[in-house]
Design a protein around this motif. Structure first.
Motif, PDB file in Angstrom:
ATOM      1  N   PHE A  21      63.286  35.612  52.569  1.00 24.13           N
ATOM      2  CA  PHE A  21      63.035  34.593  51.540  1.00 24.13           C
ATOM      3  C   PHE A  21      62.489  33.326  52.183  1.00 24.13           C
ATOM      4  N   LEU A  22      61.553  32.698  51.486  1.00 24.84           N
ATOM      5  CA  LEU A  22      61.073  31.366  51.863  1.00 24.84           C
ATOM      6  C   LEU A  22      61.380  30.394  50.731  1.00 24.84           C
ATOM      7  N   ILE A  23      61.875  29.228  51.087  1.00 23.30           N
ATOM      8  CA  ILE A  23      62.115  28.169  50.108  1.00 23.30           C
ATOM      9  C   ILE A  23      60.957  27.187  50.189  1.00 23.30           C
ATOM     10  N   CYS A  24      60.343  26.913  49.051  1.00 19.78           N
ATOM     11  CA  CYS A  24      59.168  26.033  49.017  1.00 19.78           C
ATOM     12  C   CYS A  24      59.361  24.915  47.998  1.00 19.78           C
ATOM     13  N   GLN A  25      58.685  23.782  48.250  1.00 24.14           N
ATOM     14  CA  GLN A  25      58.889  22.583  47.421  1.00 24.14           C
ATOM     15  C   GLN A  25      57.573  21.957  46.985  1.00 24.14           C
ATOM     16  N   LYS A  26      56.563  22.806  46.731  1.00 19.36           N
ATOM     17  CA  LYS A  26      55.272  22.382  46.191  1.00 19.36           C
ATOM     18  C   LYS A  26      54.673  21.189  46.953  1.00 19.36           C
ATOM     19  N   PRO A  27      54.292  21.372  48.210  1.00 17.70           N
ATOM     20  CA  PRO A  27      53.754  20.260  48.994  1.00 17.70           C
ATOM     21  C   PRO A  27      52.438  19.690  48.462  1.00 17.70           C
ATOM     22  N   ILE A  28      51.606  20.525  47.837  1.00 15.25           N
ATOM     23  CA  ILE A  28      50.374  19.992  47.254  1.00 15.25           C
ATOM     24  C   ILE A  28      50.714  19.018  46.131  1.00 15.25           C
ATOM     25  N   GLU A  29      51.649  19.415  45.293  1.00 13.93           N
ATOM     26  CA  GLU A  29      52.039  18.543  44.187  1.00 13.93           C
ATOM     27  C   GLU A  29      52.720  17.268  44.684  1.00 13.93           C
ATOM     28  N   GLN A  30      53.429  17.367  45.803  1.00 18.52           N
ATOM     29  CA  GLN A  30      54.031  16.162  46.381  1.00 18.52           C
ATOM     30  C   GLN A  30      52.954  15.133  46.706  1.00 18.52           C
ATOM     31  N   GLY A  31      51.880  15.595  47.363  1.00 23.26           N
ATOM     32  CA  GLY A  31      50.784  14.688  47.687  1.00 23.26           C
ATOM     33  C   GLY A  31      50.125  14.131  46.443  1.00 23.26           C
ATOM     34  N   TYR A  32      49.921  14.996  45.449  1.00 27.40           N
ATOM     35  CA  TYR A  32      49.300  14.569  44.195  1.00 27.40           C
ATOM     36  C   TYR A  32      50.138  13.488  43.515  1.00 27.40           C
ATOM     37  N   ARG A  33      51.433  13.769  43.386  1.00 24.86           N
ATOM     38  CA  ARG A  33      52.318  12.821  42.708  1.00 24.86           C
ATOM     39  C   ARG A  33      52.431  11.499  43.466  1.00 24.86           C
ATOM     40  N   ALA A  34      52.378  11.559  44.792  1.00 28.82           N
ATOM     41  CA  ALA A  34      52.473  10.338  45.591  1.00 28.82           C
ATOM     42  C   ALA A  34      51.304   9.409  45.293  1.00 28.82           C
TER      43      ALA A  34
END
Length: 351
Positions: free
Chosen positions: A303-316
């Motif tokens: 299993f890999l746990i992911c936290q939407k890094p593209i969306e993090q940049g977008y939201r920032a």
């Protein structure tokens, strides 16, 4: 019916029986309007579905806001930080016309001195807002103080430092993220099984925030099992030979059923599992990277746990846009989803 900017404000003022100046104060959240009047105007705005023409105002003002991006430089190697850059550039393509200028200040994530050097460069020129990955905690706190002294707003991604008073933090709840891992792993374990938790981090600061994931994991495990043996180890190196040596020692001492790697370096352990043909050891870790996905596909990572890094940049980027240009309140904390990837679903993941 389409409402133009001027007629819209005039119509709001007419319906509320107030001056255009009063409507303008409410639209820009300025003082000097009675609460009852403000509520009346806001209700009319909602009824009319009125949206201020921000672009026209920006073009009229000719003000250009300067945003700086201070994140690790591994984006050129298809590493994890390529994803937030993609999100930032996506938001910039949507909102850049409103008067924004972007500058990148990329640092070596293994080098504190280089991080300080890059943030010193930022203040050599005027800057309004900064998107920051605060990997080095002490240095990031010093940077935050410098921002406050210069009236510069900053947004944290991936890691939060609550005491730093950022405009917004955009990322996962690290403790809850650890609990999610625990919830998954309970189905892979039995009472009295041995579990190994690895924090593979070259700097102590990173290990500190990874501990929050471990705490969440440990608490869930202890709440679920009457007896579970958890060994927590921090390794300040990602050198394959050193890692192999440490794993050899650890796995000879005990029959480990599951390994939980608290960051994106899980592929290093996956390679060890592949090389030694360990069929009975389950592996869980973090982050959607090319290396991790390859081992997920091959079955060496479960299993890999992911936290939407593209969306993090977008939201920032959007957080800075909302604050400076739209003049709207920004949420101080914006938690990202905690997603679970397997070899069966990774190809559908929009990160």
């Amino acid at each position: 019916m389409k409402i133009t900017e001027l007629s819209g404000v005039k119509e709001i003022a007419r319906r509320a029986d107030v001056s255009i100046a009063t409507v303008d104060r409410v639209l820009h959240n300025r003082l000097g309007v009675a609460q009852k009047t403000k509520e009346k105007i806001l209700n009319i705005i909602k009824e009319m579905d009125y949206k201020p023409n921000i672009l026209a105002k920006r073009l009229a003002s000719k003000r250009v806001y300067k945003f700086g991006i201070l994140i690790p430089n591994d984006h050129n190697k298809a590493g994890y930080w390529k994803a937030p850059i993609t999100g930032i550039e996506s938001a910039y393509s949507e909102f850049g016309e409103f008067g924004v200028e972007l500058s990148y200040y990329l640092f070596d994530k293994e080098n504190r001195k280089n991080f300080v050097e890059m943030y010193d460069v930022i203040f050599e020129q005027p800057v309004d807002g900064i998107i920051l990955a605060p990997i080095f905690l002490k240095e990031s706190m010093d940077f935050a103080i410098k921002c406050l002294e210069n009236r510069v707003q900053y947004v944290f991604i991936e890691t939060n430092i609550p005491a730093a008073r950022a405009l917004s933090y955009i990322g996962a709840d690290l403790y809850q993220s650890g609990r999610v891992v625990g919830n998954i792993c309970q189905y892979l374990l039995e009472e009295k099984d041995n579990v190994l938790v690895l924090n593979i981090a070259k700097n102590v600061d990173s290990a500190e925030h990874l501990e929050k994931r471990y705490e969440g994991f440990k608490d869930f495990m202890l709440e679920t099992f009457k007896k579970i043996n958890i060994t927590n180890i921090s390794l300040e190196s990602d050198n394959a030979e050193i890692l192999n040596y440490e794993l050899d020692k650890l796995l000879k001492k005990r029959d480990v059923r599951l390994i939980f790697v608290t960051n994106g370096r899980v592929h290093l352990v996956a390679e060890y599992i592949r090389k030694h043909k360990l069929k009975n050891v389950k592996l869980v870790g973090y982050n959607y990277t090319i290396q991790n996905i390859e081992y997920l596909k091959s079955g060496h990572i479960d299993f890999l746990i992911c936290q939407k890094p593209i969306e993090q940049g977008y939201r920032a980027f959007v957080a800075l846009y909302e604050h400076f240009i739209a003049k709207r309140k920004v949420n101080n904390v914006q938690y990202m989803p905690i997603d679970i990837l397997t070899k069966e679903n990774y190809m559908y993941y929009e990160y």
